[in-house]
Scaffold this active site. Structure first.
Site, PDB file in Angstrom:
ATOM      1  N   ARG A 234       0.842  -1.189   0.000  1.00 55.71           N
ATOM      2  CA  ARG A 234       0.000   0.000   0.000  1.00 55.71           C
ATOM      3  C   ARG A 234       0.880   1.243   0.000  1.00 55.71           C
ATOM      4  O   ARG A 234       1.928   1.282   0.639  1.00 55.71           O
ATOM      5  CB  ARG A 234      -0.911   0.036   1.235  1.00 55.71           C
ATOM      6  CG  ARG A 234      -2.134  -0.850   1.133  1.00 55.71           C
ATOM      7  CD  ARG A 234      -3.135  -0.354   0.082  1.00 55.71           C
ATOM      8  NE  ARG A 234      -4.334  -1.159   0.013  1.00 55.71           N
ATOM      9  CZ  ARG A 234      -4.518  -2.191  -0.828  1.00 55.71           C
ATOM     10  NH1 ARG A 234      -3.571  -2.543  -1.677  1.00 55.71           N
ATOM     11  NH2 ARG A 234      -5.654  -2.858  -0.836  1.00 55.71           N
ATOM     12  N   GLU A 263      -4.013   7.453  -4.426  1.00 57.66           N
ATOM     13  CA  GLU A 263      -4.407   6.930  -5.749  1.00 57.66           C
ATOM     14  C   GLU A 263      -5.749   7.524  -6.188  1.00 57.66           C
ATOM     15  O   GLU A 263      -6.631   7.702  -5.346  1.00 57.66           O
ATOM     16  CB  GLU A 263      -4.511   5.396  -5.678  1.00 57.66           C
ATOM     17  CG  GLU A 263      -3.161   4.773  -5.396  1.00 57.66           C
ATOM     18  CD  GLU A 263      -3.230   3.251  -5.219  1.00 57.66           C
ATOM     19  OE1 GLU A 263      -4.294   2.657  -5.490  1.00 57.66           O
ATOM     20  OE2 GLU A 263      -2.214   2.678  -4.809  1.00 57.66           O
ATOM     21  N   HIS A 281      -1.538   0.384  -9.991  1.00 57.24           N
ATOM     22  CA  HIS A 281      -2.174  -0.579  -9.067  1.00 57.24           C
ATOM     23  C   HIS A 281      -2.776  -1.763  -9.835  1.00 57.24           C
ATOM     24  O   HIS A 281      -3.988  -1.994  -9.787  1.00 57.24           O
ATOM     25  CB  HIS A 281      -3.238   0.111  -8.204  1.00 57.24           C
ATOM     26  CG  HIS A 281      -3.571  -0.646  -6.954  1.00 57.24           C
ATOM     27  ND1 HIS A 281      -3.881  -0.028  -5.754  1.00 57.24           N
ATOM     28  CD2 HIS A 281      -3.635  -1.977  -6.699  1.00 57.24           C
ATOM     29  CE1 HIS A 281      -4.150  -0.954  -4.836  1.00 57.24           C
ATOM     30  NE2 HIS A 281      -4.008  -2.154  -5.391  1.00 57.24           N
TER      31      HIS A 281
HETATM   32  P1  NAP Z   1      -1.042 -11.236   4.920  1.00 58.81           P
HETATM   33  O1  NAP Z   1      -0.933 -12.667   4.537  1.00 58.81           O
HETATM   34  O2  NAP Z   1      -1.935 -10.827   6.042  1.00 58.81           O
HETATM   35  O3  NAP Z   1       0.433 -10.688   5.179  1.00 58.81           O
HETATM   36  C1  NAP Z   1       0.685  -9.420   5.692  1.00 58.81           C
HETATM   37  C2  NAP Z   1       2.025  -9.474   6.405  1.00 58.81           C
HETATM   38  O4  NAP Z   1       2.327  -8.149   6.861  1.00 58.81           O
HETATM   39  C3  NAP Z   1       2.033 -10.388   7.610  1.00 58.81           C
HETATM   40  O5  NAP Z   1       3.159 -11.203   7.555  1.00 58.81           O
HETATM   41  C4  NAP Z   1       2.080  -9.431   8.794  1.00 58.81           C
HETATM   42  O6  NAP Z   1       2.813 -10.017   9.863  1.00 58.81           O
HETATM   43  C5  NAP Z   1       2.792  -8.233   8.199  1.00 58.81           C
HETATM   44  N1  NAP Z   1       2.445  -6.997   8.901  1.00 58.81           N
HETATM   45  C6  NAP Z   1       1.209  -6.527   9.169  1.00 58.81           C
HETATM   46  N2  NAP Z   1       1.282  -5.370   9.858  1.00 58.81           N
HETATM   47  C7  NAP Z   1       2.605  -5.123  10.051  1.00 58.81           C
HETATM   48  C8  NAP Z   1       3.319  -4.096  10.704  1.00 58.81           C
HETATM   49  N3  NAP Z   1       2.698  -3.077  11.327  1.00 58.81           N
HETATM   50  N4  NAP Z   1       4.672  -4.158  10.693  1.00 58.81           N
HETATM   51  C9  NAP Z   1       5.313  -5.175  10.082  1.00 58.81           C
HETATM   52  N5  NAP Z   1       4.687  -6.181   9.447  1.00 58.81           N
HETATM   53  C10 NAP Z   1       3.340  -6.155   9.433  1.00 58.81           C
HETATM   54  O7  NAP Z   1      -1.529 -10.352   3.675  1.00 58.81           O
HETATM   55  P2  NAP Z   1      -1.318 -10.642   2.123  1.00 58.81           P
HETATM   56  O8  NAP Z   1      -2.467 -11.414   1.617  1.00 58.81           O
HETATM   57  O9  NAP Z   1       0.058 -11.129   1.903  1.00 58.81           O
HETATM   58  O10 NAP Z   1      -1.481  -9.140   1.558  1.00 58.81           O
HETATM   59  C11 NAP Z   1      -0.626  -8.121   2.002  1.00 58.81           C
HETATM   60  C12 NAP Z   1      -1.078  -6.770   1.487  1.00 58.81           C
HETATM   61  O11 NAP Z   1      -0.731  -6.636   0.112  1.00 58.81           O
HETATM   62  C13 NAP Z   1      -2.577  -6.503   1.497  1.00 58.81           C
HETATM   63  O12 NAP Z   1      -3.029  -6.124   2.775  1.00 58.81           O
HETATM   64  C14 NAP Z   1      -2.722  -5.390   0.491  1.00 58.81           C
HETATM   65  O13 NAP Z   1      -2.601  -4.141   1.105  1.00 58.81           O
HETATM   66  C15 NAP Z   1      -1.536  -5.605  -0.440  1.00 58.81           C
HETATM   67  N6  NAP Z   1      -1.992  -6.037  -1.776  1.00 58.81           N
HETATM   68  C16 NAP Z   1      -1.721  -5.261  -2.861  1.00 58.81           C
HETATM   69  C17 NAP Z   1      -2.137  -5.657  -4.117  1.00 58.81           C
HETATM   70  C18 NAP Z   1      -1.844  -4.836  -5.327  1.00 58.81           C
HETATM   71  O14 NAP Z   1      -2.595  -4.927  -6.277  1.00 58.81           O
HETATM   72  N7  NAP Z   1      -0.793  -4.046  -5.332  1.00 58.81           N
HETATM   73  C19 NAP Z   1      -2.848  -6.838  -4.289  1.00 58.81           C
HETATM   74  C20 NAP Z   1      -3.087  -7.621  -3.167  1.00 58.81           C
HETATM   75  C21 NAP Z   1      -2.659  -7.213  -1.914  1.00 58.81           C
HETATM   76  P3  NAP Z   1       2.495  -9.617  11.395  1.00 58.81           P
HETATM   77  O15 NAP Z   1       1.014  -9.700  11.557  1.00 58.81           O
HETATM   78  O16 NAP Z   1       3.270 -10.611  12.192  1.00 58.81           O
HETATM   79  O17 NAP Z   1       3.020  -8.229  11.566  1.00 58.81           O
HETATM   80  C1  8YV Z   2      -7.330  -4.347  -5.236  1.00 63.89           C
HETATM   81  C2  8YV Z   2      -5.565  -5.025  -3.839  1.00 63.89           C
HETATM   82  O1  8YV Z   2      -8.266  -4.803  -4.353  1.00 63.89           O
HETATM   83  O2  8YV Z   2      -6.411  -7.063  -2.991  1.00 63.89           O
HETATM   84  C3  8YV Z   2      -5.897  -5.968  -2.741  1.00 63.89           C
HETATM   85  O3  8YV Z   2      -5.612  -5.609  -1.592  1.00 63.89           O
HETATM   86  O4  8YV Z   2      -4.878  -4.082  -3.666  1.00 63.89           O
HETATM   87  C4  8YV Z   2      -6.097  -5.219  -5.180  1.00 63.89           C
HETATM   88  O5  8YV Z   2      -6.302  -6.540  -5.513  1.00 63.89           O
HETATM   89  C5  8YV Z   2      -7.865  -4.222  -6.565  1.00 63.89           C
HETATM   90  O6  8YV Z   2      -7.282  -3.051  -7.058  1.00 63.89           O
HETATM   91  C6  8YV Z   2      -9.360  -4.127  -6.621  1.00 63.89           C
HETATM   92  O7  8YV Z   2      -9.780  -2.871  -6.191  1.00 63.89           O
END
Ligand code: NAP
Ligand code: 8YV
Length: 316
Positions: A234, A263, A281
């Protein structure tokens, strides 16, 4: 039997719209001539909310939907939903974890490769006719093989990124989470220490108060002059002003960004720099992956209304 009423504030993927139409009474708020009047007239009937990744869902809306039971968020990140306010009201919030891990990890690797090997710029060079006119594109300073990668957020997507980075013969030097995981990778309780030990920092934590500006000027200084930052998590996790300055002064070498603080507004300074790769994104943005996310939104609503439990709740 009356079908549960589900409110959709903004248009969503067809699979969500069609799936909701089939199963529920769907209120399409964005199509209403007077959305405020629709909320006034029908708000008390709404039991479910289907929301896209970026529409802001807060207490003010919950107050207009007194019978709301479930908020089904399209996206694994649910930073645009006030989960605290939902929990206070006994409302379950769901997200779409797992089904997008590979897509987002692929995008992260693509972004890293583009950033280190300047692939976007090289392609533009060809398209502008400069190969024929000026000769070969310059050699890139950096290479991918052998880079030392640190992962901020070794969760589902972070793990998938680590596997891919190893296949590209990079070394995973370690990760920083709030808590140590059962993982072969080294745990860094301090993000600053991790940044000092790596030349590539991949950000894949959620956006919330605990992660806001975790990557600040000090972390960027620690990453150093060969340092590459990739943010697929993010935009709010990185202090964008500090990042622009670090890129401008070559405190770090380059950044590949899929996400931004405000964004879809991307600071002109980031666009003007020659050491950035900027994507709008698109981390999960393929049709198959978005369909899978959309289906999970529908499945969560269906399961909630049929069985009183959701597949992937975040606050239950
Ligand atoms: P996840 O499995 O919950 O992993 C998140 C990781 O972040 C966990 O290992 C967590 O460990 C760590 N974390 C959370 N808060 C933290 C903090 N304050 N300091 C340090 N580490 C922290 O989530 P995921 O499914 O991998 O997704 C991660 C993120 O990617 C989503 O929340 C979303 O914002 C982003 N994302 C972006 C896109 C895109 O299109 N660019 C798409 C999908 C997801 P701890 O709880 O131990 O801290
Ligand atoms: C967005 C994402 O949700 O899953 C997330 O956290 O950042 C993306 O997959 C996507 O842009 C749909 O709004």
């Amino acid at each position: 039997m009356t079908r549960p009423t589900v409110l959709m504030p903004v248009p969503m993927h067809d699979v969500v719209v069609d799936g909701c139409e089939e199963r529920f009474e769907l209120l399409r708020l964005w199509e209403a001539d007077d959305p405020d009047a629709l909320l006034e007239q029908r708000g008390a009937d709404v039991r479910g909310l289907a929301v896209g990744g970026h529409s802001h869902i807060d207490a003010a809306l919950f107050d207009r939907l007194p019978k709301l039971e479930v908020v089904a968020n399209f996206g694994v990140g649910y930073d645009s939903v006030d989960v605290g306010a939902a929990t206070e009201r006994g409302i379950v919030v769901t997200n779409t974890p797992g089904v997008l891990d590979d897509e987002v990890a692929d995008t992260a690797l693509g972004l890293l490769l583009m950033t280190v090997r300047e692939l976007g710029r090289a392609e533009r060079y060809l398209r502008e006719g400069r190969w024929a006119a000026e000769g070969h594109y310059p050699l890139t300073d950096l290479t991918v093989t052998g880079r030392r990668v640190g992962i901020l957020g070794l969760g589902r997507i972070g793990e998938a990124i680590a596997q891919r980075a190893e296949a590209f013969r990079m070394t995973i030097a370690g990760y920083h989470n709030r808590t140590r995981k059962d993982s072969p990778y080294r745990y860094y309780p301090s993000l600053l220490e991790l940044a000092r030990d790596v030349d590539t920092l991949v950000v894949v934590v959620p956006g919330n108060a605990s992660t806001r500006h975790l990557v600040d000027a000090e972390v960027l200084r620690a990453l150093g002059p060969d340092g590459v930052l990739v943010n697929i998590g993010r935009g709010t996790v990185v202090d964008e002003t500090a990042l622009v300055e670090a890129l401008r002064t070559r405190t770090i070498r380059a950044a590949g960004l899929d996400v931004f603080e405000d964004e879809p507004n991307v600071p002109q300074e980031l666009i003007d720099l020659d050491n950035t790769v900027l994507l709008p994104h698109v981390g999960s943005g393929s049709e198959p992956t978005r369909r899978a996310m959309a289906q999970l939104v529908v499945d969560n609503l269906e399961s909630w209304f049929a069985e009183g439990r959701a597949h992937t709740p975040v606050n239950a």
